[in-house]
Design a protein around this motif. Structure first.
Motif, PDB file in Angstrom:
ATOM      1  N   PHE A  94     -23.567  22.154  10.100  1.00 14.10           N
ATOM      2  CA  PHE A  94     -24.978  22.583   9.836  1.00 14.10           C
ATOM      3  C   PHE A  94     -25.122  22.973  10.801  1.00 14.10           C
ATOM      4  CE2 PHE A  94     -29.222  22.916   8.405  1.00 14.10           C
ATOM      5  CZ  PHE A  94     -28.684  24.017   7.357  1.00 14.10           C
ATOM      6  N   GLN A  95     -26.172  21.865  11.774  1.00 17.90           N
ATOM      7  CA  GLN A  95     -26.673  22.256  12.084  1.00 17.90           C
ATOM      8  C   GLN A  95     -26.027  23.275  13.482  1.00 17.90           C
ATOM      9  OE1 GLN A  95     -29.494  20.706  11.405  1.00 17.90           O
ATOM     10  NE2 GLN A  95     -29.747  19.414  10.472  1.00 17.90           N
ATOM     11  N   VAL A  96     -24.800  23.171  14.443  1.00 20.18           N
ATOM     12  CA  VAL A  96     -24.856  24.095  15.021  1.00 20.18           C
ATOM     13  C   VAL A  96     -25.446  24.965  14.783  1.00 20.18           C
ATOM     14  CG1 VAL A  96     -23.098  24.614  15.874  1.00 20.18           C
ATOM     15  CG2 VAL A  96     -23.537  22.205  15.716  1.00 20.18           C
ATOM     16  N   ASP A  97     -24.580  25.594  12.939  1.00 18.34           N
ATOM     17  CA  ASP A  97     -24.721  26.778  12.853  1.00 18.34           C
ATOM     18  C   ASP A  97     -26.244  27.427  13.004  1.00 18.34           C
ATOM     19  OD1 ASP A  97     -23.705  28.857  10.972  1.00 18.34           O
ATOM     20  OD2 ASP A  97     -23.085  27.927   9.673  1.00 18.34           O
ATOM     21  N   MET A  98     -26.765  26.556  12.150  1.00 19.07           N
ATOM     22  CA  MET A  98     -28.591  27.908  12.503  1.00 19.07           C
ATOM     23  C   MET A  98     -28.361  27.614  13.351  1.00 19.07           C
ATOM     24  SD  MET A  98     -29.194  28.402   8.848  1.00 19.07           S
ATOM     25  CE  MET A  98     -30.882  27.458   9.689  1.00 19.07           C
ATOM     26  N   ALA A  99     -28.388  27.148  14.394  1.00 24.31           N
ATOM     27  CA  ALA A  99     -28.854  27.051  16.460  1.00 24.31           C
ATOM     28  C   ALA A  99     -28.149  28.045  16.280  1.00 24.31           C
ATOM     29  CB  ALA A  99     -28.717  25.444  16.925  1.00 24.31           C
ATOM     30  N   TRP A 100     -26.875  27.471  16.725  1.00 27.34           N
ATOM     31  CA  TRP A 100     -26.386  29.666  17.344  1.00 27.34           C
ATOM     32  C   TRP A 100     -26.682  30.879  16.239  1.00 27.34           C
ATOM     33  CZ3 TRP A 100     -23.318  31.604  20.909  1.00 27.34           C
ATOM     34  CH2 TRP A 100     -22.632  32.206  20.035  1.00 27.34           C
ATOM     35  N   ARG A 101     -27.367  30.807  14.727  1.00 29.16           N
ATOM     36  CA  ARG A 101     -27.426  31.482  14.298  1.00 29.16           C
ATOM     37  C   ARG A 101     -28.385  32.654  14.858  1.00 29.16           C
ATOM     38  NH1 ARG A 101     -25.023  33.166   8.560  1.00 29.16           N
ATOM     39  NH2 ARG A 101     -23.677  32.079   8.655  1.00 29.16           N
ATOM     40  N   ALA A 102     -29.878  31.149  15.410  1.00 27.53           N
ATOM     41  CA  ALA A 102     -30.738  31.447  16.134  1.00 27.53           C
ATOM     42  C   ALA A 102     -30.407  32.591  17.266  1.00 27.53           C
ATOM     43  CB  ALA A 102     -32.045  30.452  15.565  1.00 27.53           C
ATOM     44  N   VAL A 103     -29.892  32.263  18.129  1.00 27.27           N
ATOM     45  CA  VAL A 103     -29.283  32.275  19.309  1.00 27.27           C
ATOM     46  C   VAL A 103     -28.780  34.367  19.406  1.00 27.27           C
ATOM     47  CG1 VAL A 103     -27.827  31.925  21.495  1.00 27.27           C
ATOM     48  CG2 VAL A 103     -29.741  29.734  20.444  1.00 27.27           C
ATOM     49  N   GLN A 104     -28.354  34.203  18.712  1.00 31.62           N
ATOM     50  CA  GLN A 104     -27.785  35.539  18.563  1.00 31.62           C
ATOM     51  C   GLN A 104     -28.223  36.055  17.803  1.00 31.62           C
ATOM     52  OE1 GLN A 104     -24.366  34.454  20.291  1.00 31.62           O
ATOM     53  NE2 GLN A 104     -23.524  35.908  18.950  1.00 31.62           N
ATOM     54  N   ALA A 105     -29.211  35.999  17.153  1.00 27.26           N
ATOM     55  CA  ALA A 105     -30.412  36.866  16.638  1.00 27.26           C
ATOM     56  C   ALA A 105     -31.561  37.007  17.656  1.00 27.26           C
ATOM     57  CB  ALA A 105     -31.318  36.243  15.288  1.00 27.26           C
ATOM     58  N   GLY A 106     -31.266  36.663  19.175  1.00 30.59           N
ATOM     59  CA  GLY A 106     -32.784  37.117  19.645  1.00 30.59           C
ATOM     60  C   GLY A 106     -34.260  35.916  19.529  1.00 30.59           C
ATOM     61  N   PHE A 107     -33.353  34.786  19.024  1.00 34.47           N
ATOM     62  CA  PHE A 107     -35.002  33.981  18.700  1.00 34.47           C
ATOM     63  C   PHE A 107     -35.188  32.903  19.915  1.00 34.47           C
ATOM     64  CE2 PHE A 107     -34.371  35.249  14.466  1.00 34.47           C
ATOM     65  CZ  PHE A 107     -35.690  35.939  14.062  1.00 34.47           C
ATOM     66  N   ARG A 108     -36.573  32.593  20.164  1.00 35.78           N
ATOM     67  CA  ARG A 108     -36.673  31.479  21.285  1.00 35.78           C
ATOM     68  C   ARG A 108     -36.568  30.149  20.406  1.00 35.78           C
ATOM     69  NH1 ARG A 108     -42.712  32.965  22.184  1.00 35.78           N
ATOM     70  NH2 ARG A 108     -42.814  32.926  20.055  1.00 35.78           N
ATOM     71  N   VAL A 109     -35.286  29.748  21.368  1.00 33.35           N
ATOM     72  CA  VAL A 109     -35.158  28.233  21.405  1.00 33.35           C
ATOM     73  C   VAL A 109     -34.779  26.914  21.972  1.00 33.35           C
ATOM     74  CG1 VAL A 109     -33.196  26.707  20.073  1.00 33.35           C
ATOM     75  CG2 VAL A 109     -33.386  29.891  19.694  1.00 33.35           C
ATOM     76  N   HIS A 110     -36.134  25.899  21.707  1.00 33.52           N
ATOM     77  CA  HIS A 110     -36.535  25.611  23.124  1.00 33.52           C
ATOM     78  C   HIS A 110     -36.276  24.041  22.490  1.00 33.52           C
ATOM     79  CE1 HIS A 110     -39.936  28.146  24.539  1.00 33.52           C
ATOM     80  NE2 HIS A 110     -38.860  29.227  24.967  1.00 33.52           N
ATOM     81  N   GLU A 111     -36.069  23.231  23.198  1.00 34.48           N
ATOM     82  CA  GLU A 111     -35.156  21.787  22.847  1.00 34.48           C
ATOM     83  C   GLU A 111     -37.087  20.725  24.060  1.00 34.48           C
ATOM     84  OE1 GLU A 111     -31.432  20.392  22.942  1.00 34.48           O
ATOM     85  OE2 GLU A 111     -31.187  21.764  24.737  1.00 34.48           O
ATOM     86  N   VAL A 112     -37.081  19.941  23.146  1.00 36.25           N
ATOM     87  CA  VAL A 112     -38.224  19.028  23.312  1.00 36.25           C
ATOM     88  C   VAL A 112     -37.507  17.512  23.332  1.00 36.25           C
ATOM     89  CG1 VAL A 112     -40.352  17.948  22.668  1.00 36.25           C
ATOM     90  CG2 VAL A 112     -39.802  20.463  22.736  1.00 36.25           C
ATOM     91  N   PRO A 113     -37.463  16.305  24.212  1.00 31.50           N
ATOM     92  CA  PRO A 113     -37.072  15.611  24.136  1.00 31.50           C
ATOM     93  C   PRO A 113     -37.580  14.131  23.086  1.00 31.50           C
ATOM     94  CG  PRO A 113     -38.718  15.101  25.307  1.00 31.50           C
ATOM     95  CD  PRO A 113     -38.235  16.729  25.540  1.00 31.50           C
ATOM     96  N   ILE A 114     -37.095  14.503  22.214  1.00 29.01           N
ATOM     97  CA  ILE A 114     -37.317  13.048  21.313  1.00 29.01           C
ATOM     98  C   ILE A 114     -37.031  11.612  21.305  1.00 29.01           C
ATOM     99  CG2 ILE A 114     -37.581  14.582  19.149  1.00 29.01           C
ATOM    100  CD1 ILE A 114     -35.096  14.029  18.480  1.00 29.01           C
ATOM    101  N   THR A 115     -37.389  10.355  20.541  1.00 30.75           N
ATOM    102  CA  THR A 115     -36.275   9.416  20.490  1.00 30.75           C
ATOM    103  C   THR A 115     -35.657   8.925  19.213  1.00 30.75           C
ATOM    104  OG1 THR A 115     -37.672   7.802  21.917  1.00 30.75           O
ATOM    105  CG2 THR A 115     -36.783   6.306  20.556  1.00 30.75           C
ATOM    106  N   PHE A 116     -34.542   9.162  19.221  1.00 28.14           N
ATOM    107  CA  PHE A 116     -33.445   9.542  18.410  1.00 28.14           C
ATOM    108  C   PHE A 116     -33.197   6.833  17.723  1.00 28.14           C
ATOM    109  CE2 PHE A 116     -29.857   8.834  15.459  1.00 28.14           C
ATOM    110  CZ  PHE A 116     -29.765   9.478  14.614  1.00 28.14           C
TER     111      PHE A 116
END
Length: 257
Positions: free
Chosen positions: A186-208
């Motif tokens: 699900f997480q891959v799907d949503m991020a992939w759809r956002a990229v395909q739609a032209g939205f700006r996708v940024h990553e921020v470091p977290i501690t998991f």
């Protein structure tokens, strides 16, 4: 923390998270006091839903969405997103209830929205880290992310992570009724759809941090579904082919990718 572009709703799916939910909500409100919380409970037999109702009765920042049974992480988030879009919230957050997503990291994710439409909490960019995972679990996660990055041709290093922030406009445009993926995928799907739609996708470091209480819902079927779907999306994108998305039907278990 910079002011987010409007009211914030944190969607927290739960299934048998009674021990974890209270501390997670308390830490969240200590970090972002103005955030509203929507607990989406899948009829947890351990009483998580009842505890969520108690939290909501004591705090008007907490709401509860009860679902009739365990239908999976993706379906829970989608119901939470639809609920968010019926109200005034301009920012919608995905966050797990088990303590693995540190609420203390949320201010940085919200600040990053100044220059992004989707912000992914990332374990695998500089500054990100994983705590208390066995080596084979981390290798599985890193391998899945590397495969997804190469197959889809996107520069996202943690596309399977589930700690993320969306602007409302993203969820309004992504046609949520067409999303059928579950768990890890699900997480891959949503991020992939956002990229395909032209939205700006940024990553921020977290501690998991691995959960201290309760059991993870990860299993091999979830990973198999994700690999199949990512392969289908990658081939379809590169060669324009229409490939079936469910080789054996959808998988509906929750997962910590």
């Amino acid at each position: 923390m910079a002011e987010p572009p409007g009211p914030v709703l944190v969607v927290v799916p739960t299934y048998e998270e009674r021990e974890n939910l209270g501390p997670a909500v308390a830490r969240l409100h200590a970090s972002v006091p103005d955030a509203d919380v929507l607990v989406v409970d899948d009829a947890s037999p351990d009483g998580t839903g009842e505890l969520a109702d108690e939290l909501a009765a004591a705090d008007d920042r907490v709401r509860v969405l009860h679902r009739v049974g365990k239908a999976g992480l993706g379906a829970a988030y989608l119901d939470g997103f639809r609920h968010a879009l019926t109200g005034e919230h301009q920012v919608v957050v995905e966050m797990d209830a088990d303590g693995s997503h540190a609420p203390e990291d949320l201010p940085a994710l919200l600040t990053a929205l100044e220059d992004a439409d989707v912000v992914l909490g990332s374990r695998y960019v500089p500054g990100g880290r994983v705590v208390d995972w066995p080596w084979h679990r981390e290798m599985l996660s890193r391998g899945g992310n590397l495969y997804s990055r190469l197959a889809l041709g996107v520069p996202i290093r943690d596309i399977t992570g589930g700690y993320r922030v969306y602007r409302r406009a993203v969820l309004e445009q992504l046609k949520l009724d067409n999303v059928a993926s579950q768990g890890y995928c699900f997480q891959v799907d949503m991020a992939w759809r956002a990229v395909q739609a032209g939205f700006r996708v940024h990553e921020v470091p977290i501690t998991f941090t691995e959960r201290e209480r309760g059991a993870s819902k990860m299993n091999g079927a979830i990973v198999a579904e994700a690999l199949w779907r990512v392969t289908c999306w990658g081939v379809s994108h590169r060669f324009g082919r229409d490939i079936p998305q469910h080789p054996t039907g959808p998988v509906t278990e929750d997962a910590h990718p």
